[in-house]
Design a protein around this motif. Structure first.
Motif, PDB file in Angstrom:
ATOM      1  N   PRO A 131      37.568  -6.152 -35.367  1.00 14.82           N
ATOM      2  CA  PRO A 131      36.532  -7.049 -34.856  1.00 14.82           C
ATOM      3  C   PRO A 131      36.875  -7.636 -33.486  1.00 14.82           C
ATOM      4  CG  PRO A 131      37.779  -8.143 -36.568  1.00 14.82           C
ATOM      5  CD  PRO A 131      38.252  -6.711 -36.522  1.00 14.82           C
ATOM      6  N   PHE A 132      38.144  -7.563 -33.086  1.00 18.06           N
ATOM      7  CA  PHE A 132      38.544  -8.085 -31.788  1.00 18.06           C
ATOM      8  C   PHE A 132      38.487  -7.027 -30.697  1.00 18.06           C
ATOM      9  CE2 PHE A 132      40.771 -10.718 -34.928  1.00 18.06           C
ATOM     10  CZ  PHE A 132      40.214 -11.933 -34.594  1.00 18.06           C
ATOM     11  N   GLY A 133      38.241  -5.776 -31.075  1.00 19.25           N
ATOM     12  CA  GLY A 133      38.176  -4.700 -30.082  1.00 19.25           C
ATOM     13  C   GLY A 133      36.910  -4.790 -29.261  1.00 19.25           C
ATOM     14  N   ARG A 134      36.917  -4.125 -28.131  1.00 17.65           N
ATOM     15  CA  ARG A 134      35.732  -4.120 -27.262  1.00 17.65           C
ATOM     16  C   ARG A 134      34.715  -3.129 -27.794  1.00 17.65           C
ATOM     17  NH1 ARG A 134      36.421  -6.871 -22.251  1.00 17.65           N
ATOM     18  NH2 ARG A 134      38.568  -7.472 -22.073  1.00 17.65           N
ATOM     19  N   ARG A 174      39.100 -21.373 -34.161  1.00 17.22           N
ATOM     20  CA  ARG A 174      40.545 -21.248 -33.955  1.00 17.22           C
ATOM     21  C   ARG A 174      40.969 -19.799 -33.729  1.00 17.22           C
ATOM     22  NH1 ARG A 174      45.461 -20.963 -36.831  1.00 17.22           N
ATOM     23  NH2 ARG A 174      47.083 -22.197 -35.831  1.00 17.22           N
ATOM     24  N   PRO A 175      40.507 -18.820 -34.543  1.00 16.96           N
ATOM     25  CA  PRO A 175      40.879 -17.436 -34.256  1.00 16.96           C
ATOM     26  C   PRO A 175      40.355 -16.939 -32.908  1.00 16.96           C
ATOM     27  CG  PRO A 175      40.104 -17.605 -36.500  1.00 16.96           C
ATOM     28  CD  PRO A 175      39.833 -18.922 -35.843  1.00 16.96           C
ATOM     29  N   LEU A 176      39.200 -17.418 -32.472  1.00 18.88           N
ATOM     30  CA  LEU A 176      38.679 -16.992 -31.179  1.00 18.88           C
ATOM     31  C   LEU A 176      39.522 -17.521 -30.022  1.00 18.88           C
ATOM     32  CD1 LEU A 176      34.817 -17.347 -31.552  1.00 18.88           C
ATOM     33  CD2 LEU A 176      36.152 -15.261 -31.412  1.00 18.88           C
ATOM     34  N   MET A 177      40.103 -18.700 -30.200  1.00 18.81           N
ATOM     35  CA  MET A 177      40.910 -19.276 -29.130  1.00 18.81           C
ATOM     36  C   MET A 177      42.329 -18.715 -29.119  1.00 18.81           C
ATOM     37  SD  MET A 177      39.636 -23.222 -28.890  1.00 18.81           S
ATOM     38  CE  MET A 177      40.210 -23.679 -30.501  1.00 18.81           C
ATOM     39  N   ARG A 178      42.796 -18.186 -30.236  1.00 17.48           N
ATOM     40  CA  ARG A 178      44.156 -17.653 -30.343  1.00 17.48           C
ATOM     41  C   ARG A 178      44.095 -16.217 -30.841  1.00 17.48           C
ATOM     42  NH1 ARG A 178      47.379 -22.833 -32.726  1.00 17.48           N
ATOM     43  NH2 ARG A 178      46.311 -24.351 -31.458  1.00 17.48           N
ATOM     44  N   LEU A 179      43.641 -15.298 -29.967  1.00 16.13           N
ATOM     45  CA  LEU A 179      43.399 -13.912 -30.366  1.00 16.13           C
ATOM     46  C   LEU A 179      44.672 -13.193 -30.802  1.00 16.13           C
ATOM     47  CD1 LEU A 179      40.706 -12.707 -27.836  1.00 16.13           C
ATOM     48  CD2 LEU A 179      40.465 -13.097 -30.273  1.00 16.13           C
TER      49      LEU A 179
END
Length: 66
Positions: free
Chosen positions: A62-65, A28-33
């Motif tokens: 953790p969501f950064g490139r 769910r967190p991966l689909m709704r960043l």
């Protein structure tokens, strides 16, 4: 019910339970960043990152490139 069918149903039920448990944690967190980033900012608002124990890496997004 044949023993093979019963085994297949038990196994598929177990796999379904694992998938149902991992959905809200991982997928769910991966689909709704954007929503996850907002929740994370709220949850980590009072954390001081300068106070890390020696030898540990300072927290990064953790969501950064990479």
């Amino acid at each position: 019910m044949t023993p093979k069918l019963r085994t297949a149903l038990v196994f598929s039920g177990f796999i379904s339970l694992i998938g149902a448990a991992f959905y809200p944690i991982y997928f769910r967190p991966l689909m709704r960043l954007e929503e996850a980033k907002k929740e994370q900012a709220i949850n980590r608002a009072g954390i001081v990152q300068d106070m890390q124990p020696p030898g540990l890496k300072v927290w990064s997004d953790p969501f950064g490139r990479k």
